[in-house]
Write an enzyme that holds these catalytic residues in place. Structure first.
Site, mmCIF file in Angstrom:
data_model
loop_
_atom_site.group_PDB
_atom_site.id
_atom_site.type_symbol
_atom_site.label_atom_id
_atom_site.label_comp_id
_atom_site.label_asym_id
_atom_site.label_seq_id
_atom_site.Cartn_x
_atom_site.Cartn_y
_atom_site.Cartn_z
ATOM 1 N N HIS A 18 8.113 -17.085 3.838
ATOM 2 C CA HIS A 18 8.388 -17.000 2.396
ATOM 3 C C HIS A 18 9.815 -16.484 2.194
ATOM 4 O O HIS A 18 10.532 -16.219 3.165
ATOM 5 C CB HIS A 18 7.330 -16.156 1.687
ATOM 6 C CG HIS A 18 7.172 -14.751 2.210
ATOM 7 N ND1 HIS A 18 8.212 -13.848 2.246
ATOM 8 C CD2 HIS A 18 6.090 -14.097 2.727
ATOM 9 C CE1 HIS A 18 7.786 -12.705 2.733
ATOM 10 N NE2 HIS A 18 6.495 -12.833 3.064
ATOM 11 N N HIS A 21 10.943 -13.316 4.142
ATOM 12 C CA HIS A 21 11.371 -13.571 5.532
ATOM 13 C C HIS A 21 12.751 -14.219 5.534
ATOM 14 O O HIS A 21 13.608 -13.911 6.356
ATOM 15 C CB HIS A 21 10.404 -14.542 6.247
ATOM 16 C CG HIS A 21 8.997 -14.055 6.343
ATOM 17 N ND1 HIS A 21 7.943 -14.751 5.790
ATOM 18 C CD2 HIS A 21 8.462 -12.962 6.917
ATOM 19 C CE1 HIS A 21 6.818 -14.092 6.031
ATOM 20 N NE2 HIS A 21 7.115 -12.998 6.723
ATOM 21 N N CYS A 126 -5.143 -0.156 11.275
ATOM 22 C CA CYS A 126 -4.920 -1.130 10.191
ATOM 23 C C CYS A 126 -4.426 -2.419 10.829
ATOM 24 O O CYS A 126 -3.362 -2.434 11.475
ATOM 25 C CB CYS A 126 -3.879 -0.615 9.194
ATOM 26 S SG CYS A 126 -3.346 -1.921 8.055
ATOM 27 N N CYS A 129 -0.973 -3.698 9.548
ATOM 28 C CA CYS A 129 0.208 -3.081 10.180
ATOM 29 C C CYS A 129 0.189 -3.306 11.686
ATOM 30 O O CYS A 129 1.190 -3.051 12.348
ATOM 31 C CB CYS A 129 0.233 -1.573 9.965
ATOM 32 S SG CYS A 129 0.342 -1.041 8.265
ATOM 33 N N CYS A 144 -4.788 1.792 3.550
ATOM 34 C CA CYS A 144 -3.401 1.663 3.985
ATOM 35 C C CYS A 144 -2.563 1.356 2.733
ATOM 36 O O CYS A 144 -2.873 0.424 1.997
ATOM 37 C CB CYS A 144 -3.279 0.516 4.994
ATOM 38 S SG CYS A 144 -1.576 -0.062 5.170
ATOM 39 N N HIS A 147 -1.271 -2.353 2.784
ATOM 40 C CA HIS A 147 -2.203 -3.492 2.787
ATOM 41 C C HIS A 147 -3.428 -3.291 1.905
ATOM 42 O O HIS A 147 -4.259 -4.198 1.786
ATOM 43 C CB HIS A 147 -2.585 -3.848 4.235
ATOM 44 C CG HIS A 147 -1.401 -4.254 5.047
ATOM 45 N ND1 HIS A 147 -0.696 -3.377 5.831
ATOM 46 C CD2 HIS A 147 -0.747 -5.436 5.110
ATOM 47 C CE1 HIS A 147 0.326 -3.995 6.375
ATOM 48 N NE2 HIS A 147 0.331 -5.244 5.963
ATOM 49 N N LYS A 298 5.741 -7.687 -6.510
ATOM 50 C CA LYS A 298 5.626 -7.860 -5.066
ATOM 51 C C LYS A 298 4.932 -9.195 -4.766
ATOM 52 O O LYS A 298 3.982 -9.563 -5.456
ATOM 53 C CB LYS A 298 4.812 -6.685 -4.501
ATOM 54 C CG LYS A 298 4.949 -6.566 -3.010
ATOM 55 C CD LYS A 298 4.294 -5.333 -2.444
ATOM 56 C CE LYS A 298 4.349 -5.495 -0.936
ATOM 57 N NZ LYS A 298 3.624 -4.542 -0.180
ATOM 58 N N LYS A 301 -0.420 -12.911 -1.363
ATOM 59 C CA LYS A 301 -1.288 -14.094 -1.401
ATOM 60 C C LYS A 301 -2.282 -13.978 -2.541
ATOM 61 O O LYS A 301 -2.572 -14.944 -3.240
ATOM 62 C CB LYS A 301 -2.039 -14.225 -0.071
ATOM 63 C CG LYS A 301 -1.220 -14.941 0.988
ATOM 64 C CD LYS A 301 -2.073 -15.230 2.210
ATOM 65 C CE LYS A 301 -1.174 -15.585 3.378
ATOM 66 N NZ LYS A 301 -1.780 -15.332 4.676
#
Ligand code: MSP
Length: 517
Positions: A18, A21, A126, A129, A144, A147, A298, A301
């Site tokens: 995405h 990245h 997690c 992570c 977490c 996440h 942010k 998905k």
């Protein structure tokens, strides 16, 4: 400067690339291309991180082998970096055989040295992570914070790495080298994390995770993903515990390792400890960039707002990535978060690349053709105080890149473009031509064209295709090193004919896309 070695984080292949990245790869590519204008030996490494529980689970759900799944998704990253003209020197995959073997040797060496030991352990894992978290790391719901999921309670006998042995040395390094972590305001965050560190688990039982690199001599365990992943920066160069390659000796230590702020802990604590344990020099700088958000939100998905670089390119009918590269590299000040929005993207690149920069070249060349049949006459060629400004801009841009301030450097380039535009407006070559002050008119055009050669060089790392097209029309060698730019590139005689003039960047005027995938 005799070499420059830069790396990116290696991306997990459990999804498609995405624009977050992409931001990191663009940033690193721009940095590397800039330093390629200062040394012949600039080297950029990127790649994919392919082991771990997430890949194991996702591939199982899809009924394909983990390796097939990785092959399929790693290709998506390779294809996307090609689309964005990421000029990496090497792409490493953690499933590469050479990487796998070297990681096993690294593990063995640390075991023999006594820095790795076996220990029974119960911890909170997690999978997002791919890391054990402590109670302190969790949010008020026991999740977490990155996440938003409750970590799993894992009880295993694992190998542990003596991170605590290196704690004081790492603290000393960070304190004594205030520019080691870029931007320096993040150093305190790391020093705080260092206060509470414990030895870390560096393997998982195969009964829990089997998609990973096996521990040599202990087939019941796989090496923890972060040890596997971090080692990529040296295994890619041919590091070997007994006999490191010439390439490794040439490029290591890295000049700058570019990563996102979320994984700074792994790079400024775990990675340093690992290098110290291997008696290797430390990277010179770690650049922790900020997050890219979409419309100030942010990307995730679940929100369905994950934007791929290809969808941006497609929605604006872009055949070259320069505008996207420019926007991403310029959007966030060094280390700060940045935002992507279609409107802002379109507005900024149209303003900077089309209206200011592209148009300036186009109209200057067009006037040269109109008034002088494209010819530079000897009396046009003379020094101008703007040349000093252009030279100063080169130094300012270099200075910003010395601190990896990629966005700040881009502002200096646009400032020079603005100054040149103002110079044209103030001197109105069209009026000079009307008044038949042809020498003065020619001098103005010459001055702008000479400075445009500098702009072409400086904008090249951000917009390599636009820069090449500018250089083509200016008959300028775009491979000129920054320190060799002399502001005497435009020679007397015919520079260009009408047919050779073309716009270097067309405005993005397509309708905004509504259905981004
Ligand atoms: N595999 C690990 C890194 C191992 S490096 C030895 C990892 N992978 S990742 O795919 O989750 O992230 C790869 C890089 O992309 C990280 O540096 C991360 O910070 C960055 N980004 C992921 N999403 C991002 C944004 N939305 N914005 C900017 N960068 C982001 O972590």
């Amino acid at each position: 400067m005799d070499k420059f070695y830069t790396t990116t984080a290696i991306d997990y292949v459990n999804g498609a690339p995405h624009i977050g990245h992409a931001y990191e790869k663009i940033l690193t590519d721009v940095i590397c291309r800039h330093f390629s204008q200062r040394t012949d030996n600039a080297y950029m490494l990127t790649g994919t991180d392919e082991h771990g529980i997430k890949i194991q689970k996702t591939s199982a759900q899809m009924n394909v082998s983990p390796k097939e799944f990785c092959d399929m998704n790693a290709q998506k990253f390779i294809d996307t970096w090609k689309l964005l003209d990421i000029n990496y020197s090497q792409f490493i995959r953690t499933t590469d055989e050479q990487h796998t073997k070297t990681v096993q040797k690294i593990f063995k060496k640390l075991l023999e040295k006594g820095d790795i030991y076996k220990h029974s352990y119960t911890g909170l894992y997690c999978s997002g992570c791919e890391a054990f978290l402590s109670e302190k790391d969790l949010d008020e719901d026991g999740c977490c914070p990155n996440h938003k999921k409750k970590p799993e309670v894992v009880s295993e006998e694992n190998y542990f790495f003596k991170l605590t042995k290196y704690k004081d040395k790492i603290i000393k390094h960070i304190k004594e080298n205030p520019d080691f972590i870029v931007p320096s305001f993040r150093a305190n965050e790391v020093l705080n994390q260092l206060e509470n560190i414990e030895d870390i688990s560096v393997s998982r039982a195969k009964t829990s995770v089997n998609w990973g690199i096996s521990v040599l001599g202990d087939d019941s365990q796989v090496i923890y993903v972060w040890i596997d992943a971090l080692s990529n920066y040296i295994t890619a160069l041919g590091y070997d515990t007994e006999n490191p390659s010439e390439k490794f000796k040439k490029y290591w230590p890295a000049d700058v390792q570019v990563i996102g702020k979320d994984i700074l802990k792994f790079h400024s604590i775990y990675w340093l400890a690992l290098l110290m344990a291997l008696d290797l020099p430390l990277p010179k700088h770690i650049l922790a960039h900020g997050w890219i958000t979409i419309d100030e939100t942010k990307m995730s998905k679940s929100l369905g707002n994950v934007v791929s670089p290809k969808s941006v390119m497609d929605s604006f009918n872009m055949t070259e990535p320069d505008a996207f590269r420019y926007y991403m590299a310029a959007t966030a000040p060094c280390g700060k978060d940045g935002n992507y929005s279609d409107d802002d993207f379109k507005e900024k690149v149209n303003a900077h690349l089309a209206n200011s920069m592209g148009n300036l070249l186009n109209r200057t060349l067009s006037m040269l053709v109109k008034y002088f049949n494209g010819e530079i006459k000897p009396e046009f060629i003379q020094e101008n105080e703007l040349f000093n400004k252009a030279k100063r801009t080169i130094e300012e841009v270099k200075h910003h890149f010395d601190y990896y301030e990629v966005s700040e450097a881009s502002q200096k380039i646009i400032e020079l473009v603005d100054i040149l535009n103002k110079y044209v407006t103030d001197n109105a070559p069209w009026t000079l031509a009307k008044e038949e002050k042809m020498t003065q008119c020619g001098q103005v055009l010459y001055t702008v064209l000479e400075c445009m050669c500098v702009i072409a060089s400086l904008i090249y790392p951000y917009c390599p295709n636009i820069a090449k097209n500018m250089a083509k029309q200016l008959k300028y060698d775009i491979s000129t090193k920054l320190d060799d730019i002399k502001l005497n590139n435009i020679k007397e005689g015919k520079l260009i004919s009408k047919e050779e003039i073309f716009p270097v960047f067309l405005r993005l005027d397509s309708e905004l896309a509504t259905n981004k995938k």
